[in-house]
Enzyme design. Structure first.
Site, mmCIF file in Angstrom:
data_model
loop_
_atom_site.group_PDB
_atom_site.id
_atom_site.type_symbol
_atom_site.label_atom_id
_atom_site.label_comp_id
_atom_site.label_asym_id
_atom_site.label_seq_id
_atom_site.Cartn_x
_atom_site.Cartn_y
_atom_site.Cartn_z
ATOM 1 N N LYS A 13 16.566 -22.002 -57.742
ATOM 2 C CA LYS A 13 15.569 -23.009 -58.330
ATOM 3 C C LYS A 13 14.777 -23.763 -57.116
ATOM 4 O O LYS A 13 13.447 -24.160 -57.269
ATOM 5 C CB LYS A 13 16.591 -24.249 -58.894
ATOM 6 N N ARG A 89 21.932 -32.719 -64.989
ATOM 7 C CA ARG A 89 22.829 -31.867 -64.694
ATOM 8 C C ARG A 89 24.037 -31.944 -65.639
ATOM 9 O O ARG A 89 25.073 -31.199 -65.568
ATOM 10 C CB ARG A 89 23.508 -32.015 -63.390
ATOM 11 N N ARG A 128 21.858 -17.508 -47.773
ATOM 12 C CA ARG A 128 21.118 -18.814 -47.687
ATOM 13 C C ARG A 128 21.245 -19.516 -46.422
ATOM 14 O O ARG A 128 22.198 -19.824 -46.038
ATOM 15 C CB ARG A 128 21.098 -19.772 -48.806
ATOM 16 N N ARG A 161 24.734 -24.029 -45.652
ATOM 17 C CA ARG A 161 25.236 -25.436 -46.111
ATOM 18 C C ARG A 161 26.675 -25.397 -46.387
ATOM 19 O O ARG A 161 27.314 -24.328 -46.579
ATOM 20 C CB ARG A 161 24.602 -25.532 -47.654
ATOM 21 N N ARG A 172 31.591 -24.849 -57.582
ATOM 22 C CA ARG A 172 30.194 -25.379 -58.105
ATOM 23 C C ARG A 172 29.992 -24.415 -59.483
ATOM 24 O O ARG A 172 29.325 -25.098 -60.144
ATOM 25 C CB ARG A 172 29.311 -25.111 -56.921
HETATM 26 P P1 AMP Z 1 21.929 -28.950 -55.189
HETATM 27 O O1 AMP Z 1 21.250 -29.055 -53.817
HETATM 28 O O2 AMP Z 1 20.963 -29.124 -56.445
HETATM 29 O O3 AMP Z 1 22.990 -27.700 -55.206
HETATM 30 O O4 AMP Z 1 22.851 -30.311 -55.216
HETATM 31 C C1 AMP Z 1 24.031 -30.461 -54.176
HETATM 32 C C2 AMP Z 1 24.986 -31.208 -54.630
HETATM 33 O O5 AMP Z 1 24.525 -32.630 -54.847
HETATM 34 C C3 AMP Z 1 25.690 -30.758 -55.962
HETATM 35 O O6 AMP Z 1 26.819 -29.926 -55.769
HETATM 36 C C4 AMP Z 1 26.406 -32.214 -56.401
HETATM 37 O O7 AMP Z 1 27.500 -32.493 -55.723
HETATM 38 C C5 AMP Z 1 25.224 -33.180 -55.961
HETATM 39 N N1 AMP Z 1 24.327 -33.283 -56.931
HETATM 40 C C6 AMP Z 1 22.930 -33.105 -56.888
HETATM 41 N N2 AMP Z 1 22.093 -33.417 -57.975
HETATM 42 C C7 AMP Z 1 23.143 -33.983 -58.757
HETATM 43 C C8 AMP Z 1 23.304 -34.337 -60.189
HETATM 44 N N3 AMP Z 1 22.068 -34.441 -60.889
HETATM 45 N N4 AMP Z 1 24.292 -34.876 -60.885
HETATM 46 C C9 AMP Z 1 25.610 -34.941 -60.054
HETATM 47 N N5 AMP Z 1 25.555 -34.307 -58.876
HETATM 48 C C10 AMP Z 1 24.413 -33.776 -58.191
#
Ligand code: AMP
Length: 217
Positions: A13, A89, A128, A161, A172
């Site tokens: 994404k 989410r 990644r 990461r 996740r």
């Molecule tokens: P991402 O970079 O989108 O994979 O987000 C990394 C982490 O940030 C996720 O695994 C969650 O812990 C937190 N996070 C990001 N966006 C959200 C969201 N919309 N709701 C809840 N937690 C979020």
């Protein structure tokens, strides 16, 4: 264009979001990147988020996420559109996005749902690499930086990461299935969902999205 990107973690994404945002000339809003940045810079939001173990794959509570997105959406660069990567989410987050847009007399143009086999997702995770400085993302095989291990933009060292480690990735994916996957039905019911096969090269996937979304405004 008011777009939401949906799909499991690691499906690509962020990569597609950056290209699509450029193509449609709209800001890409990644809540994950916002949170990592807030933690890195020790802001109030960063201090709040640190207690929710995002490095272990747990979600930040809805009210905190919604508040952060509401503030971001009211910034001037979002006036002509936006692309959300990683938000909503959960169902309550989707409901509040709907509410925020209604107040601004806007609506979602579409929700792009990226779908790929688990094997592809695992491969994307393991290769990644990210720049902790500016958030740019690379893949050792499919999207390598110009100089191995170095960011093309700031030349700083690239890292894996902490939440891309195999045990956290498993968590996740579990959290995604439980809390986020129901959004596919949620948006499907509203006829807003465009499912894209996210297996293949970055270019192929981008072309598939443009092919489906091209006529929408
Ligand atoms: P991402 O970079 O989108 O994979 O987000 C990394 C982490 O940030 C996720 O695994 C969650 O812990 C937190 N996070 C990001 N966006 C959200 C969201 N919309 N709701 C809840 N937690 C979020």
């Amino acid at each position: 264009m008011n777009l939401v990107l949906l799909g499991p973690p690691g499906v690509g994404k962020g990569t597609q979001g950056a290209r699509l945002a450029c193509h449609y000339d709209i800001p890409a809003i990644s809540t994950g990147a916002m949170f990592r940045d807030a933690i890195l810079h020790g802001t109030d939001l960063g201090h709040t988020i640190q207690q929710y173990r995002i490095e272990r794959g747990e979600y930040v509570p809805d009210d905190i996420v919604i508040d952060a997105v509401q503030k971001r959406l009211s910034e001037p660069d979002c006036a002509n559109g936006f692309l959300m990567d990683g938000f909503p989410r959960t169902i309550p987050q989707a409901d509040s996005l709907e509410h925020m847009l209604q107040i601004q007399q806007r609506r979602l143009t579409g929700v792009i749902n990226f779908a790929a086999p688990l094997e592809t997702i695992v491969k994307r995770f393991s290769g990644r690499r990210v720049c902790p400085n500016d958030g740019s993302t690379y893949h050792v095989e499919t999207q390598p930086p110009l100089h191995a291990g170095r960011c093309d933009l700031c030349h700083g060292p690239l890292l894996t990461r902490p939440d891309d480690s195999p045990d956290v990735v498993k968590r996740r994916l579990e959290v995604y299935l439980e809390k986020t996957e129901p959004l596919i039905t949620y948006y499907g019911k509203n006829n807003q969902l465009y499912t894209i096969n996210a297996d293949g090269t970055t270019d192929d996937i981008f072309q598939r999205v443009i092919g489906k979304m091209g006529s929408l405004k």
